[in-house]
Design a protein around this motif. Structure first.
Motif, mmCIF file in Angstrom:
data_model
loop_
_atom_site.group_PDB
_atom_site.id
_atom_site.type_symbol
_atom_site.label_atom_id
_atom_site.label_comp_id
_atom_site.label_asym_id
_atom_site.label_seq_id
_atom_site.Cartn_x
_atom_site.Cartn_y
_atom_site.Cartn_z
ATOM 1 N N GLU A 193 -16.553 -12.198 -23.267
ATOM 2 C CA GLU A 193 -16.015 -12.424 -24.601
ATOM 3 C C GLU A 193 -14.510 -12.187 -24.622
ATOM 4 O O GLU A 193 -14.012 -11.294 -23.959
ATOM 5 C CB GLU A 193 -16.681 -11.448 -25.584
ATOM 6 C CG GLU A 193 -18.135 -11.723 -25.825
ATOM 7 C CD GLU A 193 -18.390 -13.067 -26.480
ATOM 8 O OE1 GLU A 193 -17.739 -13.371 -27.486
ATOM 9 O OE2 GLU A 193 -19.249 -13.804 -25.976
ATOM 10 N N LYS A 194 -13.814 -13.002 -25.389
ATOM 11 C CA LYS A 194 -12.378 -12.806 -25.524
ATOM 12 C C LYS A 194 -12.120 -11.508 -26.288
ATOM 13 O O LYS A 194 -12.958 -11.024 -27.027
ATOM 14 C CB LYS A 194 -11.771 -13.977 -26.293
ATOM 15 C CG LYS A 194 -11.500 -15.165 -25.402
ATOM 16 C CD LYS A 194 -10.906 -16.306 -26.198
ATOM 17 C CE LYS A 194 -11.953 -16.966 -27.055
ATOM 18 N NZ LYS A 194 -11.494 -18.161 -27.741
ATOM 19 N N GLU A 195 -10.921 -10.996 -26.105
ATOM 20 C CA GLU A 195 -10.574 -9.792 -26.840
ATOM 21 C C GLU A 195 -10.394 -10.125 -28.307
ATOM 22 O O GLU A 195 -9.838 -11.159 -28.656
ATOM 23 C CB GLU A 195 -9.258 -9.236 -26.310
ATOM 24 C CG GLU A 195 -9.452 -8.034 -25.426
ATOM 25 C CD GLU A 195 -8.137 -7.408 -25.055
ATOM 26 O OE1 GLU A 195 -7.757 -6.425 -25.700
ATOM 27 O OE2 GLU A 195 -7.500 -7.920 -24.134
ATOM 28 N N PHE A 242 -15.170 -7.848 -39.980
ATOM 29 C CA PHE A 242 -15.047 -8.722 -38.831
ATOM 30 C C PHE A 242 -15.100 -10.175 -39.271
ATOM 31 O O PHE A 242 -15.844 -10.509 -40.174
ATOM 32 C CB PHE A 242 -16.210 -8.459 -37.867
ATOM 33 C CG PHE A 242 -16.333 -7.008 -37.473
ATOM 34 C CD1 PHE A 242 -15.737 -6.546 -36.312
ATOM 35 C CD2 PHE A 242 -17.023 -6.103 -38.272
ATOM 36 C CE1 PHE A 242 -15.815 -5.208 -35.949
ATOM 37 C CE2 PHE A 242 -17.109 -4.765 -37.916
ATOM 38 C CZ PHE A 242 -16.509 -4.320 -36.749
ATOM 39 N N MET A 286 -9.095 -6.060 -19.735
ATOM 40 C CA MET A 286 -10.407 -5.468 -20.057
ATOM 41 C C MET A 286 -11.045 -6.264 -21.200
ATOM 42 O O MET A 286 -10.399 -6.473 -22.212
ATOM 43 C CB MET A 286 -10.198 -4.007 -20.478
ATOM 44 C CG MET A 286 -11.473 -3.211 -20.536
ATOM 45 S SD MET A 286 -11.172 -1.523 -21.115
ATOM 46 C CE MET A 286 -10.542 -0.744 -19.638
ATOM 47 N N ASP A 287 -12.276 -6.722 -21.019
ATOM 48 C CA ASP A 287 -12.905 -7.500 -22.089
ATOM 49 C C ASP A 287 -13.327 -6.582 -23.240
ATOM 50 O O ASP A 287 -13.348 -5.356 -23.100
ATOM 51 C CB ASP A 287 -14.100 -8.300 -21.546
ATOM 52 C CG ASP A 287 -15.225 -7.405 -21.115
ATOM 53 O OD1 ASP A 287 -16.070 -7.060 -21.960
ATOM 54 O OD2 ASP A 287 -15.258 -7.017 -19.922
ATOM 55 N N HIS A 288 -13.658 -7.206 -24.358
ATOM 56 C CA HIS A 288 -13.889 -6.459 -25.587
ATOM 57 C C HIS A 288 -15.037 -5.437 -25.475
ATOM 58 O O HIS A 288 -14.925 -4.306 -25.931
ATOM 59 C CB HIS A 288 -14.154 -7.445 -26.728
ATOM 60 C CG HIS A 288 -14.221 -6.798 -28.068
ATOM 61 N ND1 HIS A 288 -13.166 -6.086 -28.590
ATOM 62 C CD2 HIS A 288 -15.217 -6.718 -28.981
ATOM 63 C CE1 HIS A 288 -13.510 -5.607 -29.774
ATOM 64 N NE2 HIS A 288 -14.747 -5.978 -30.039
ATOM 65 N N LYS A 327 -14.041 -2.482 -23.441
ATOM 66 C CA LYS A 327 -13.134 -1.656 -24.229
ATOM 67 C C LYS A 327 -13.932 -0.758 -25.173
ATOM 68 O O LYS A 327 -13.673 0.446 -25.281
ATOM 69 C CB LYS A 327 -12.254 -2.601 -25.050
ATOM 70 C CG LYS A 327 -10.822 -2.184 -25.192
ATOM 71 C CD LYS A 327 -10.086 -3.366 -25.780
ATOM 72 C CE LYS A 327 -8.757 -3.059 -26.348
ATOM 73 N NZ LYS A 327 -8.111 -4.270 -26.876
ATOM 74 N N TRP A 341 -18.433 -1.131 -33.395
ATOM 75 C CA TRP A 341 -19.225 -2.190 -32.760
ATOM 76 C C TRP A 341 -19.829 -3.086 -33.834
ATOM 77 O O TRP A 341 -20.151 -2.631 -34.924
ATOM 78 C CB TRP A 341 -20.380 -1.592 -31.950
ATOM 79 C CG TRP A 341 -19.986 -0.765 -30.767
ATOM 80 C CD1 TRP A 341 -19.167 0.336 -30.771
ATOM 81 C CD2 TRP A 341 -20.419 -0.934 -29.403
ATOM 82 N NE1 TRP A 341 -19.070 0.845 -29.488
ATOM 83 C CE2 TRP A 341 -19.822 0.097 -28.639
ATOM 84 C CE3 TRP A 341 -21.260 -1.849 -28.772
ATOM 85 C CZ2 TRP A 341 -20.032 0.222 -27.265
ATOM 86 C CZ3 TRP A 341 -21.472 -1.711 -27.406
ATOM 87 C CH2 TRP A 341 -20.856 -0.694 -26.662
#
Lengths: 418, 266
Positions: free
Chosen positions: A2-4, A76, B1-3, B6, B182
């Motif tokens: 997944e993208k940041e 989000f 670092m991907d999400h 992280k 999350w």
């Protein structure tokens, strides 16, 4: 993978439309579950309104009844390009500490200004806080264009006013965008009412913001969080705040100055890890049986941070009680915790107008900024905020609560180990 | 670092910060996907040797799959498991028919109060997330509760730069929320990546699955054909139905969740 996702905060004066803009963004990007819209419609009806976008974020009963955001919220959403975390921050003066809590977690800031009203007290204070937190990716949103008949002249005038203030705190916004959050102009789609605006919509401007880069190309900073004894091994745990750590690497322990080597890097159920990078929560074991404890900072010999007990800082005081010079207070910087005193308050500054209230002051009041000198009881490892944010910022704790945030501007009697 | 990585690192950092300050701590395990994920991360943070108890607030109305899962993994992961029940209220026949607000308050909140008094916990790990509910979105990572268990949501402590409220008065306890940042999708992506075991109720059977689980009496399944983790991840990427739409306590009245939480509900 997944993208940041990108975290941004929306700040500005009370009633300039922060929560409404977020509601509009969510609504126009089709990010809301139908039952959520239903819930908000019902709650809006309860206070005699049709659909109050702000209610999507303002969830507390008091917030809805009084039409004011009390605490910061995160939500989000995604554009076709990437995912976002929106941080809503309260605009009321009473809740500035909640605004700081929200903004401190962001990578970019949207500063919203009511074009009808112009720059107001919290517009300036919030902008200053963004600058203080090191958030230089800023987009200025001029809201409520519908109330001024989408007048370009009015837009330019307020833009000038905002520009003038932001210049004094070294913020150069990426864009100035005229919008109407309630009507949806230039939020997710281009406005027909504002044909003279050639720049991006709010959504387009977000896609141009960049993630904060991890401090991976800097020298190692590994503050010790704790030491665990697991199956006969002493594992020193913490998060790498900058640089990287490799198996076999020589490391120096601050403040003691002792040297040792990394014997192993430890993660649960993983073996033979040869390196850890910034942002990773890891554990290490050392070759020599050195004594390590929380607050020690592991670094690279020859590339140590400063070890000092005296430094200059900008302090933002956010407690209703005044802070008196020379009062003993606890300072926390990463996992380092130490008693300190403010030995000098060179300037006491109004965090909205940025006017100096007093020079060589004896106290700091709620929401005031001080240019201060700090003396800690024993030397600690620090850097200036501009050098490395993670080791250049700290909080002050009084009683049981965090009551100030500070950034280190100058390091006086620092010494580096030979 | 991907999400996701992280988030994982940040969560482990939070878990370790809390334990450093509060040795007398416990984790609340509802056995749902979030708290099972949190438990997984706690095992990582402490290298498989969790130095505190894991507590299940048992209302007696949980699904049988939940009880089976609890038994199996408490053993496999060598957990110091506390099963807390408000026996007094249960003996008096407390049930959702007597009012959901009352039932949640007795069998969950008051149950928790009794357990905290009994074991003297100073802090509790809870796997709530901001995207679950508007009220939870207002939470701090370290969130104090006073002696009456009340959440002073109008006056929350500042939290900045990963510095948390880690000190508290003797009569207070702290709620630690390591999964606050999350999303539901992140949790499933992580479950997939780590291959975390999850209660079977989440997987579709006969066109229905549970997206959120609690008491059997107050949970409804949603329409779904997602019977694998991959399908759940795909479903969530396009689904517009909110996660807790099957949870009755969120629906009772506009501010029921706020009222429950102000009294000490999770």
């Amino acid at each position: 993978m997944e993208k940041e996702s990108l975290k941004f905060v929306i700040v500005g004066h009370v009633d300039h439309g922060k929560s409404t803009l977020i509601g509009r963004l969510l609504f126009d990007t089709d990010s809301l579950p139908p039952d959520k819209i239903e819930e908000v419609e019902k709650a809006s009806k309860g206070v005699g309104r049709k659909l109050e976008f702000a209610f999507l974020m303002d969830h507390l009963q008091e917030e809805r009844e009084q039409g004011v955001t009390i605490d910061t919220t995160q939500t989000f959403f995604k554009s076709p390009k990437r995912e976002y975390v929106i941080i809503d921050a309260p605009g009321h003066i009473e809740f500035v500490k909640n605004m700081i809590t929200g903004a401190s977690q962001a990578e970019a800031g949207l500063l919203i200004v009511d074009v009808n009203q112009g720059v107001a007290e919290q517009t300036k204070r919030h902008a200053y806080i963004l600058a203080m937190l090191g958030l230089y990716q800023v987009v200025v949103i001029l809201n409520k264009m519908d109330l001024v008949n989408f007048s370009e002249k009015r837009f330019r005038r307020v833009k000038q006013e905002v520009e003038k203030f932001l210049r004094t705190i070294d913020i150069t916004p990426y864009f100035y965008i005229p919008i109407s959050a309630t009507k949806g102009d230039n939020v997710a789609g281009k406005s027909k009412n504002i044909p003279w605006h050639k720049g991006p919509t709010v959504l387009e401007s977000l896609d141009s913001l960049k993630n904060r880069l991890p401090a991976e190309n800097k020298p190692l900073i590994f503050p010790v969080q704790d030491v665990y004894r697991i199956n006969g091994k002493r594992i020193t745990v913490g998060r790498i705040e900058a640089g990287s750590i490799r198996q076999g690497q020589e490391i120096k322990i601050l403040p003691s100055g002792q040297m040792t080597r990394v014997k192993s890097i430890e993660k649960f159920c993983e073996e033979n890890i040869d390196r850890g990078d910034s942002g990773e929560s890891i554990g290490i074991t050392t070759q020599e049986p050195v004594f390590l404890d929380r607050g020690d900072v592991l670094c690279e010999p020859g590339k140590e941070p400063f070890l000092t007990d005296t430094f200059g800082a900008n302090l933002f005081w956010m407690l209703k009680e005044d802070f008196g010079k020379k009062e003993r207070i606890t300072l926390r910087c990463t996992t380092q915790e130490i008693s300190c005193r403010v030995t000098e308050i060179k300037k006491r500054i109004n965090s909205s107008s940025l006017q100096v209230i007093e020079k060589d002051a004896g106290i700091l009041r709620n929401l005031e900024v001080g240019e201060v000198m700090i003396k800690t009881k024993r030397p600690i490892a620090v850097k200036t905020f501009n050098d490395l944010a993670e080791l250049g910022r700290f909080v002050l704790v009084k009683g049981n609560n965090i009551c100030a945030g500070g950034i280190i501007t100058t390091i006086i009697s620092g010494r580096r180990f030979p | 670092m991907d999400h996701i990585t992280k988030l994982e690192n940040q969560t482990i950092f939070i878990i370790r910060e809390a334990y450093r300050q509060f040795k007398n701590v416990a984790m609340l395990w509802s056995i749902g996907k979030d708290s099972t994920t949190a438990l997984w991360l706690i095992r990582k943070a402490f290298y498989g040797k969790i130095p505190f108890p894991i507590m299940h607030l048992d209302t007696g109305y949980k699904f049988k799959e939940i009880y089976e899962f609890r038994g199996k993994y408490a053993k496999e992961w060598n957990l110091n498991l506390i099963v807390a029940k408000n026996k007094e209220a249960m003996n008096k026949g407390m049930s959702p028919e007597k009012g959901r607000f009352k039932c949640c308050t007795e069998l969950k909140t008051n149950n928790l109060k009794k357990a905290i008094a009994k074991y003297g916990f100073r802090a509790l790990y809870l796997a709530i997330r901001r995207d679950e509910h508007g009220i939870r979105a207002k939470e701090r990572i370290f969130s104090p509760r006073d002696e009456d268990f009340e959440w002073d949501y109008k006056n929350q402590p500042p939290e900045l730069w990963d510095q948390y409220k880690t000190k508290a008065k003797d009569e207070e306890h702290l709620r630690i929320h390591p999964l606050l940042g999350w999303t539901e999708l992140n949790v499933w992506q992580y479950i997939k990546r780590e291959n975390i075991p999850i209660v079977s109720l989440y997987f579709a059977k006969n066109g229905k699955r549970y997206r959120s689980i609690g008491c059997e009496t107050c949970c409804n399944p949603v329409d779904s054909d997602a019977d694998t983790i991959d399908k759940i991840v795909e479903e969530l990427k396009i689904s517009k139905v909110s996660e807790r739409s099957g949870r009755a306590q969120d629906k009772e009245s506009a501010y029921m969740m706020q009222k429950l939480r102000a009294l000490g509900y999770m």
